[in-house]
Design a protein around this motif. Structure first.
Motif, mmCIF file in Angstrom:
data_model
loop_
_atom_site.group_PDB
_atom_site.id
_atom_site.type_symbol
_atom_site.label_atom_id
_atom_site.label_comp_id
_atom_site.label_asym_id
_atom_site.label_seq_id
_atom_site.Cartn_x
_atom_site.Cartn_y
_atom_site.Cartn_z
ATOM 1 N N LEU A 50 0.762 -1.035 -0.017
ATOM 2 C CA LEU A 50 0.034 -0.077 -0.119
ATOM 3 C C LEU A 50 0.808 1.140 -0.031
ATOM 4 N N GLY A 51 2.075 1.112 0.278
ATOM 5 C CA GLY A 51 3.196 2.293 0.107
ATOM 6 C C GLY A 51 4.128 2.313 1.308
ATOM 7 N N GLU A 52 4.624 3.564 1.400
ATOM 8 C CA GLU A 52 5.754 3.435 2.360
ATOM 9 C C GLU A 52 5.488 3.665 3.756
ATOM 10 N N ARG A 53 4.314 4.198 3.946
ATOM 11 C CA ARG A 53 3.812 4.479 5.481
ATOM 12 C C ARG A 53 3.087 3.153 5.909
ATOM 13 N N PHE A 54 3.126 2.125 5.243
ATOM 14 C CA PHE A 54 2.206 0.719 5.583
ATOM 15 C C PHE A 54 3.552 -0.137 5.585
ATOM 16 N N ARG A 55 3.176 -1.063 7.075
ATOM 17 C CA ARG A 55 3.762 -2.041 7.227
ATOM 18 C C ARG A 55 3.023 -3.261 7.520
ATOM 19 N N LEU A 56 3.680 -4.697 7.124
ATOM 20 C CA LEU A 56 2.933 -5.747 7.596
ATOM 21 C C LEU A 56 3.727 -6.579 8.731
ATOM 22 N N ALA A 57 3.014 -6.804 9.716
ATOM 23 C CA ALA A 57 3.691 -7.417 10.884
ATOM 24 C C ALA A 57 3.632 -8.947 10.968
ATOM 25 N N LEU A 58 4.582 -9.763 11.043
ATOM 26 C CA LEU A 58 4.805 -11.129 10.832
ATOM 27 C C LEU A 58 5.198 -11.926 12.378
ATOM 28 N N LYS A 59 4.352 -12.875 12.519
ATOM 29 C CA LYS A 59 4.807 -13.700 13.693
ATOM 30 C C LYS A 59 4.998 -15.064 13.468
ATOM 31 N N ASP A 60 6.082 -15.652 13.461
ATOM 32 C CA ASP A 60 6.713 -17.052 12.858
ATOM 33 C C ASP A 60 6.179 -16.983 11.532
ATOM 34 N N GLY A 61 6.450 -16.084 10.676
ATOM 35 C CA GLY A 61 6.168 -16.113 9.462
ATOM 36 C C GLY A 61 4.822 -15.801 8.823
ATOM 37 N N THR A 62 3.833 -15.556 9.878
ATOM 38 C CA THR A 62 2.561 -15.509 9.531
ATOM 39 C C THR A 62 2.215 -13.848 9.745
ATOM 40 N N PRO A 63 1.204 -13.501 8.574
ATOM 41 C CA PRO A 63 0.787 -12.120 8.754
ATOM 42 C C PRO A 63 0.067 -12.028 9.925
ATOM 43 N N VAL A 64 0.227 -11.309 10.855
ATOM 44 C CA VAL A 64 -0.793 -11.037 11.932
ATOM 45 C C VAL A 64 -1.533 -9.704 12.008
ATOM 46 N N ALA A 65 -0.978 -8.536 11.331
ATOM 47 C CA ALA A 65 -1.560 -7.473 11.673
ATOM 48 C C ALA A 65 -0.845 -6.383 10.493
ATOM 49 N N GLY A 66 -1.524 -5.324 10.268
ATOM 50 C CA GLY A 66 -1.029 -4.071 9.500
ATOM 51 C C GLY A 66 -0.588 -2.809 10.339
#
Length: 263
Positions: A50-66
């Motif tokens: 979505l762009g430079e202001r957005f990040r994807l959080a991973l826990k043990d390789g699984t996407p968990v939150a934005g």
């Protein structure tokens, strides 16, 4: 926002209409947010499309939150927000407004979909997402790293509101049912609990922890370790029990860590 991975194997919100499909944090600063949640919840990070202001959080390789560092730019509160799958963001917004809720942002285009940020008639904030959901979302739901609970004035009234907006318990292609368990209204789908609604919030309370709001819960192995880490990295502990803690992050957003699956 709710299309967490870049995978090409995707399906749409039509197939999970009305169910929680993602959780997202609105923050001010990506760097300090990444540091805080990395220390407290052990998350790792990767860019979101979505762009430079957005990040994807991973826990043990699984996407968990934005995470979206847009609080100042969009004049939004720093807060965790659950998103519900919608067939049409425009239709969902209309249904919310017809039933006394309000629109804060959107619907806006955030490829590969559209999103809107809303509040129910008691002021609890939530989002809707129309569009693609990737295989990353499937892993998120199956691993159940998070759970949402609405603290509201009247659980029955809130269940009617959300039920009418998202067709909870509808016949035909409806995927959800609403049941009463103890003092909570529980949303179930495909044999599992998706969300709970609990009475007791005070609409005019100055304390945000007892005003109507959706609370995001993250499952952890050690609640006290998370609470200690939160305090060491600029956050605070709002409430602490043996198996659960309500925490405030370094920018003020509330969330819960729990050792119980509760689902």
């Amino acid at each position: 926002m709710p299309s967490p991975s870049g995978a090409t194997d995707v399906f749409s919100t039509h197939s999970v209409y009305g169910t929680p499909c993602w959780v997202s944090l609105t923050s001010r600063d990506l760097g300090t947010t990444e540091e805080f949640y990395g220390a407290v919840l052990g998350w790792r990070w990767r860019p979101a499309r979505l762009g430079e202001r957005f990040r994807l959080a991973l826990k043990d390789g699984t996407p968990v939150a934005g995470v979206a560092a847009v609080a100042d730019m969009w004049r939004m509160a720093v807060a965790w927000t659950p998103y519900f799958a919608a067939r049409s963001a425009d239709e969902a917004v209309s249904r919310v407004q017809e039933r006394g809720g309000t629109l804060a942002v959107g619907p806006i285009s955030l490829p590969p979909g559209r999103a809107a940020l809303l509040a129910d008639r008691d002021g609890a904030t939530f989002g809707v997402w129309e569009g693609e959901l990737s295989t990353g979302w499937l892993s998120w739901q199956r691993s159940q790293p998070s759970f949402i609970r609405l603290h509201t004035r009247d659980a029955l009234d809130a269940a009617i509101f959300y039920g009418e907006v998202f067709d909870w318990g509808a016949t035909g292609d409806g995927r959800t049912e609403v049941v009463y368990e103890g003092d909570e209204v529980v949303l179930r789908g495909d044999g599992q609990v998706l969300a709970c609604i609990q009475s007791g919030a005070l609409g005019s309370a100055p304390d945000p922890t007892i005003r109507p709001h959706w609370q995001v819960h993250f499952t952890v192995t050690d609640v006290e370790v998370c609470a200690d880490a939160a305090e060491r990295h600029g956050g605070s502990v709002v409430a602490l029990r043996d198996d659960e803690a309500v925490l405030r992050d370094n920018e003020g957003a509330l969330f819960t860590v729990t050792a119980r699956r509760g689902r």
